[in-house]
Design an enzyme around this catalytic site. Structure first.
Site, mmCIF file in Angstrom:
data_model
loop_
_atom_site.group_PDB
_atom_site.id
_atom_site.type_symbol
_atom_site.label_atom_id
_atom_site.label_comp_id
_atom_site.label_asym_id
_atom_site.label_seq_id
_atom_site.Cartn_x
_atom_site.Cartn_y
_atom_site.Cartn_z
ATOM 1 N N TYR A 197 -9.500 -31.890 -68.250
ATOM 2 C CA TYR A 197 -8.756 -32.803 -69.131
ATOM 3 C C TYR A 197 -9.686 -33.872 -69.700
ATOM 4 O O TYR A 197 -9.751 -34.075 -70.912
ATOM 5 C CB TYR A 197 -7.633 -33.451 -68.331
ATOM 6 C CG TYR A 197 -6.737 -34.385 -69.116
ATOM 7 C CD1 TYR A 197 -5.885 -33.909 -70.111
ATOM 8 C CD2 TYR A 197 -6.721 -35.753 -68.840
ATOM 9 C CE1 TYR A 197 -5.050 -34.767 -70.808
ATOM 10 C CE2 TYR A 197 -5.884 -36.620 -69.536
ATOM 11 C CZ TYR A 197 -5.045 -36.126 -70.519
ATOM 12 O OH TYR A 197 -4.213 -36.986 -71.212
ATOM 13 N N GLY A 225 -9.693 -29.634 -89.088
ATOM 14 C CA GLY A 225 -9.872 -28.761 -90.259
ATOM 15 C C GLY A 225 -8.687 -28.863 -91.209
ATOM 16 O O GLY A 225 -8.856 -28.883 -92.438
ATOM 17 N N SER A 276 -1.339 -31.349 -75.853
ATOM 18 C CA SER A 276 -2.217 -31.195 -74.683
ATOM 19 C C SER A 276 -1.383 -31.415 -73.440
ATOM 20 O O SER A 276 -0.580 -32.357 -73.402
ATOM 21 C CB SER A 276 -3.357 -32.228 -74.665
ATOM 22 O OG SER A 276 -4.024 -32.180 -73.410
ATOM 23 N N GLY A 299 6.888 -32.538 -76.926
ATOM 24 C CA GLY A 299 6.515 -33.220 -75.687
ATOM 25 C C GLY A 299 7.125 -34.606 -75.623
ATOM 26 O O GLY A 299 7.857 -35.046 -76.525
ATOM 27 N N ALA A 353 -4.792 -38.210 -80.157
ATOM 28 C CA ALA A 353 -4.267 -38.805 -78.922
ATOM 29 C C ALA A 353 -5.312 -38.600 -77.835
ATOM 30 O O ALA A 353 -5.427 -37.528 -77.249
ATOM 31 C CB ALA A 353 -2.949 -38.133 -78.533
ATOM 32 N N THR A 378 1.811 -43.918 -69.770
ATOM 33 C CA THR A 378 3.046 -44.236 -70.485
ATOM 34 C C THR A 378 4.202 -43.445 -69.875
ATOM 35 O O THR A 378 4.020 -42.299 -69.462
ATOM 36 C CB THR A 378 2.870 -43.917 -71.982
ATOM 37 O OG1 THR A 378 1.764 -44.683 -72.465
ATOM 38 C CG2 THR A 378 4.106 -44.261 -72.788
ATOM 39 N N LYS A 384 -8.965 -25.675 -74.056
ATOM 40 C CA LYS A 384 -8.880 -25.062 -75.387
ATOM 41 C C LYS A 384 -8.153 -25.960 -76.392
ATOM 42 O O LYS A 384 -8.592 -26.118 -77.535
ATOM 43 C CB LYS A 384 -8.182 -23.703 -75.306
ATOM 44 C CG LYS A 384 -9.126 -22.608 -74.789
ATOM 45 C CD LYS A 384 -8.402 -21.337 -74.452
ATOM 46 C CE LYS A 384 -7.985 -20.567 -75.670
ATOM 47 N NZ LYS A 384 -7.362 -19.252 -75.274
HETATM 48 P P1 NAD Z 1 3.654 -33.655 -72.677
HETATM 49 O O1 NAD Z 1 3.140 -32.633 -71.739
HETATM 50 O O2 NAD Z 1 5.045 -34.159 -72.507
HETATM 51 O O3 NAD Z 1 3.517 -33.177 -74.179
HETATM 52 C C1 NAD Z 1 2.479 -32.373 -74.641
HETATM 53 C C2 NAD Z 1 3.056 -31.392 -75.658
HETATM 54 O O4 NAD Z 1 1.984 -30.605 -76.205
HETATM 55 C C3 NAD Z 1 4.048 -30.405 -75.044
HETATM 56 O O5 NAD Z 1 5.223 -30.323 -75.827
HETATM 57 C C4 NAD Z 1 3.281 -29.081 -75.043
HETATM 58 O O6 NAD Z 1 4.130 -27.956 -75.088
HETATM 59 C C5 NAD Z 1 2.402 -29.249 -76.260
HETATM 60 N N1 NAD Z 1 1.215 -28.385 -76.237
HETATM 61 C C6 NAD Z 1 0.263 -28.297 -75.258
HETATM 62 N N2 NAD Z 1 -0.655 -27.394 -75.582
HETATM 63 C C7 NAD Z 1 -0.314 -26.901 -76.808
HETATM 64 C C8 NAD Z 1 -0.883 -25.937 -77.678
HETATM 65 N N3 NAD Z 1 -2.005 -25.268 -77.368
HETATM 66 N N4 NAD Z 1 -0.281 -25.691 -78.873
HETATM 67 C C9 NAD Z 1 0.859 -26.355 -79.208
HETATM 68 N N5 NAD Z 1 1.458 -27.269 -78.414
HETATM 69 C C10 NAD Z 1 0.887 -27.528 -77.225
HETATM 70 O O7 NAD Z 1 2.619 -34.888 -72.579
HETATM 71 P P2 NAD Z 1 2.686 -36.344 -73.250
HETATM 72 O O8 NAD Z 1 2.713 -37.349 -72.182
HETATM 73 O O9 NAD Z 1 3.708 -36.365 -74.320
HETATM 74 O O10 NAD Z 1 1.238 -36.407 -73.907
HETATM 75 C C11 NAD Z 1 1.049 -36.237 -75.318
HETATM 76 C C12 NAD Z 1 -0.384 -36.538 -75.683
HETATM 77 O O11 NAD Z 1 -0.721 -37.882 -75.318
HETATM 78 C C13 NAD Z 1 -1.408 -35.645 -74.983
HETATM 79 O O12 NAD Z 1 -2.456 -35.343 -75.880
HETATM 80 C C14 NAD Z 1 -1.919 -36.512 -73.851
HETATM 81 O O13 NAD Z 1 -3.223 -36.161 -73.474
HETATM 82 C C15 NAD Z 1 -1.860 -37.889 -74.481
HETATM 83 N N6 NAD Z 1 -1.739 -38.939 -73.449
HETATM 84 C C16 NAD Z 1 -0.552 -39.210 -72.844
HETATM 85 C C17 NAD Z 1 -0.485 -40.180 -71.856
HETATM 86 C C18 NAD Z 1 0.799 -40.563 -71.187
HETATM 87 O O14 NAD Z 1 0.782 -41.438 -70.306
HETATM 88 N N7 NAD Z 1 1.951 -40.026 -71.535
HETATM 89 C C19 NAD Z 1 -1.651 -40.864 -71.473
HETATM 90 C C20 NAD Z 1 -2.851 -40.527 -72.092
HETATM 91 C C21 NAD Z 1 -2.885 -39.580 -73.096
#
Ligand code: NAD
Ligand code: UDP
Length: 320
Positions: A145, A102, A75, A10, A114, A175, A91
């Protein structure tokens, strides 16, 4: 150190993985590509210390070898994504967090969750300190969410208190930067892609709602420092400079030199009206604060989207 990072394909997970690799650590990346991209893995694969496992972390996972850290970033994070896949979002925030905790327990590894500014919901306290409990609609469309992340925080603290796992919780505020997908659907990628393609910028509502945007390099530095700190309670990491969505549209139009117009769309349900981190804790405990102002961050992000759109194409993705 050898660390496991879920969500490594991600936007944020790939930058964070690169930071660990750059400092000489080994990284095991896990992702199921539901919102990520293989392209984001390419810079990581250039490092000998990187290995990757394709796996849905909502299903049990038993990684081989020793681990010193587990960082749970998997996520969906864009509202367009989590509104489309609400069950997977719940999930990965619940079962995925349970599974990764775990793993940390079994490997005696430090754990970092995160989490998000969304735990504050549509906030009635402004700016938001970590002590604020939030204002979330559990049965609204964003509940999948917000409540998954609130559960994830509770589960993390339970593993800390009950099992003695060494845990960290970062509350990430909006971000942006390179490696977001053109169709990610969040406001910065949408506006830049729309501006570059000469399409109208889609402002939801009257655009008076605010967000505080953090450039990815600043965010990753804050998260990295938190991981190596002793701070267990949740910590806000974000940029406290607050902008209305209309102001963001202006900055994007100026920096791209685009003649796109601005078009109004309905405001989504439960869209927070304001959001701004109180980063006193991060300043004091981590000696961290963001360095890159919005305009500079947008300038650094535009060439990435220009290149991706030229090479593989793509379009912005809007709600509704
Ligand atoms: P993103 O969608 O680019 O990356 C999320 C990654 O998680 C993806 O590569 C996706 O394929 C993977 N993923 C999702 N469900 C999965 C699963 N069940 N098993 C394995 N991989 C899975 O989003 P991001 O912006 O990079 O966000 C990353 C984390 O940071 C998340 O947990 C998000 O909630 C948190 N977050 C991000 C922001 C932001 O502004 N970017 C803000 C608050 C929180
Ligand atoms: N937004 C917008 N146009 C878009 C995408 C988002 O006006 O094309 C608004 C959205 O309504 C919200 C803000 O921009 O008020 C930030 O939305 P985003 O999806 O980036 O993340 P959020 O902070 O809502 O999780």
């Amino acid at each position: 150190m050898r660390v496991l990072i879920t969500g490594a394909a991600g936007f944020l997970g790939s930058h964070l993985a690169e930071r660990f690799l750059h400092d000489g650590h080994e990284v095991v990346g896990v992702d199921n590509f539901i919102t990520g991209s293989r392209e984001n893995l390419k810079p990581l694969e250039a490092h000998a210390g990187f290995t990757f496992v394709e796996h849905d972390i909502s299903e049990p996972f038993f990684p081989e070898g020793e681990l010193d850290g587990v960082l749970h970033f998997a996520s969906p994070a864009s509202p367009v994504d989590y509104l489309e896949i609400p069950i997977q979002t719940l999930k990965v925030g619940s079962r995925g967090t349970h599974h990764t905790l775990g793993i940390a327990l079994a490997k005696k590894a430090r754990f970092l969750l995160a989490s998000t500014s969304e735990v504050y919901g549509d906030p009635q306290v402004h700016p938001q300190p970590e002590s604020y409990w939030g204002h979330v609609n559990p049965v609204g469309v964003r509940g999948c969410y917000d409540e998954a992340k609130r559960f994830a925080e509770a589960m993390t603290m339970a593993y800390h208190r009950h099992h003695g796992v060494d845990t960290r919780i970062v509350r990430i505020f909006n971000t942006y930067g390179p490696r977001m997908r053109p169709g990610d659907g969040r406001v910065v990628s949408n506006f830049i892609v729309q501006a570059l393609q000469g399409e109208p910028l889609t402002v939801y509502g009257d655009g008076s709602q605010t967000r505080s945007f953090c450039y990815v390099d600043d965010e990753v530095e804050g998260i990295y420092r938190l991981f190596f700190s002793e701070r267990v309670l949740p910590t806000n990491i974000g940029n406290p400079d607050e902008f209305t969505i209309r102001e963001l549209a202006e900055v994007v139009l100026e920096e791209t030199g685009s003649s796109s117009t601005v078009e109004t769309r309905p405001l989504p349900q439960d869209d927070p009206k304001v959001r701004r981190p109180d980063i006193s804790v991060a300043r004091e405990v981590l000696g961290w604060e963001p360095k890159i102002p919005l305009r500079e961050g947008i300038r650094r992000t535009i060439p990435y989207f220009r290149e991706v759109l030229n090479r593989v194409g793509g379009t912005a993705r809007t709600l509704g």
